[in-house]
Design a protein around this motif. Structure first.
Motif, PDB file in Angstrom:
ATOM      1  N   UNK A  56       0.837  -1.200   0.000  1.00 11.60           N
ATOM      2  CA  UNK A  56       0.000   0.000   0.000  1.00 11.60           C
ATOM      3  C   UNK A  56       0.873   1.252   0.000  1.00 11.60           C
ATOM      4  N   UNK A  57       1.923   1.255   0.775  1.00  8.31           N
ATOM      5  CA  UNK A  57       2.811   2.417   0.825  1.00  8.31           C
ATOM      6  C   UNK A  57       3.452   2.674  -0.538  1.00  8.31           C
ATOM      7  N   UNK A  58       3.829   1.608  -1.228  1.00 10.40           N
ATOM      8  CA  UNK A  58       4.457   1.775  -2.536  1.00 10.40           C
ATOM      9  C   UNK A  58       3.461   2.197  -3.608  1.00 10.40           C
ATOM     10  N   UNK A  59       2.199   1.783  -3.479  1.00 11.77           N
ATOM     11  CA  UNK A  59       1.179   2.128  -4.467  1.00 11.77           C
ATOM     12  C   UNK A  59       0.527   3.484  -4.212  1.00 11.77           C
ATOM     13  N   UNK A  60       0.596   3.959  -2.997  1.00 12.45           N
ATOM     14  CA  UNK A  60      -0.121   5.164  -2.613  1.00 12.45           C
ATOM     15  C   UNK A  60       0.428   6.393  -3.357  1.00 12.45           C
ATOM     16  N   UNK A  61      -0.419   7.040  -4.150  1.00  8.39           N
ATOM     17  CA  UNK A  61       0.063   8.223  -4.885  1.00  8.39           C
ATOM     18  C   UNK A  61       0.406   9.398  -3.969  1.00  8.39           C
TER      19      UNK A  61
END
Length: 68
Positions: A56-61
């Motif tokens: 989620x942290x890596x995908x979060x814009x």
């Protein structure tokens, strides 16, 4: 599906995975890797939840904007 929506879905899976599964465990009799099933389930979901939060942290814009 947008990235933000995917982040919300993965967060909900991580949040509800452990408590929902505990409701369906009837006994602690089966042992997995030497642990009672309930303890194994909790440890497994701690690892899964941590992994999902990393995704989620890596995908979060929004996190990308802060890093720049």
């Amino acid at each position: 599906m947008t990235r933000k929506r995917l982040c919300y879905i993965l967060s909900l899976i991580a949040y509800f995975g452990m408590p929902i599964g505990v409701l369906f465990i009837k006994s602690s009799e089966p042992y997995i890797l030497g642990l009672p099933f309930l303890l194994f389930w909790m440890v497994l979901w701690i690892l899964i939840g941590s992994s999902l939060m990393m995704v989620v942290h890596r995908l979060n814009p929004d996190a990308r904007e802060e890093a720049e």
